[in-house]
Design a protein around this motif. Sequence first.
Motif, PDB file in Angstrom:
ATOM      1  N   UNK A   1      59.630  21.266  33.094  1.00 14.87           N
ATOM      2  CA  UNK A   1      58.221  21.705  32.818  1.00 14.87           C
ATOM      3  C   UNK A   1      57.759  20.778  32.043  1.00 14.87           C
ATOM      4  N   UNK A   2      58.360  20.147  31.065  1.00 13.41           N
ATOM      5  CA  UNK A   2      58.208  19.107  29.946  1.00 13.41           C
ATOM      6  C   UNK A   2      57.977  17.569  31.238  1.00 13.41           C
ATOM      7  N   UNK A   3      58.673  17.461  31.673  1.00 11.04           N
ATOM      8  CA  UNK A   3      57.868  16.459  33.585  1.00 11.04           C
ATOM      9  C   UNK A   3      57.216  16.622  34.146  1.00 11.04           C
TER      10      UNK A   3
ATOM     11  N   UNK B   1      67.726  23.022  31.660  1.00 11.80           N
ATOM     12  CA  UNK B   1      66.524  22.846  33.257  1.00 11.80           C
ATOM     13  C   UNK B   1      65.666  22.994  33.444  1.00 11.80           C
ATOM     14  N   UNK B   2      64.919  24.662  33.052  1.00 15.36           N
ATOM     15  CA  UNK B   2      63.446  24.657  32.980  1.00 15.36           C
ATOM     16  C   UNK B   2      62.059  23.790  32.192  1.00 15.36           C
TER      17      UNK B   2
ATOM     18  N   UNK C   1      75.393  29.966  31.563  1.00 15.78           N
ATOM     19  CA  UNK C   1      75.041  30.048  32.636  1.00 15.78           C
ATOM     20  C   UNK C   1      72.677  29.414  32.063  1.00 15.78           C
ATOM     21  N   UNK C   2      72.655  31.113  31.549  1.00 14.66           N
ATOM     22  CA  UNK C   2      71.715  31.138  30.794  1.00 14.66           C
ATOM     23  C   UNK C   2      70.815  29.918  30.388  1.00 14.66           C
ATOM     24  N   UNK C   3      71.852  29.149  29.290  1.00 12.95           N
ATOM     25  CA  UNK C   3      71.472  28.075  28.750  1.00 12.95           C
ATOM     26  C   UNK C   3      71.614  27.498  29.504  1.00 12.95           C
TER      27      UNK C   3
END
Length: 92
Positions: free
Chosen positions: A80-82, A75-76, A68-70
């Motif tokens: 952030x890159x987008x 996802x984040x 889940x953490x991975x």
Amino acid sequence: MIIVLARVSVSILTSTMDSYTKDIHRYAFAMVKAARSMPADIAEKLDHIKQLRFNVQLQVLRKRINRRITYKLTFYSTFCSVLLLLISKQKD
């Protein structure tokens, strides 16, 4: 043609509970061994089998939490890159 004959010791072929490296295998082996002499529900209540089952459940829980953490980090970081890409295009 060379034929090599090797003598294999019988002690290598027999397995013991300590020969398994994974807790899931140790748990299964202990359950089979205990179930030979008593019902399986009583065997599950033995202290060493409870401890092995707890270790297996703990490893599964840790694996699920790490997954889940991975996933959240992936996802984040993508988000952030987008977001940074959109901000840089707005400045242009």
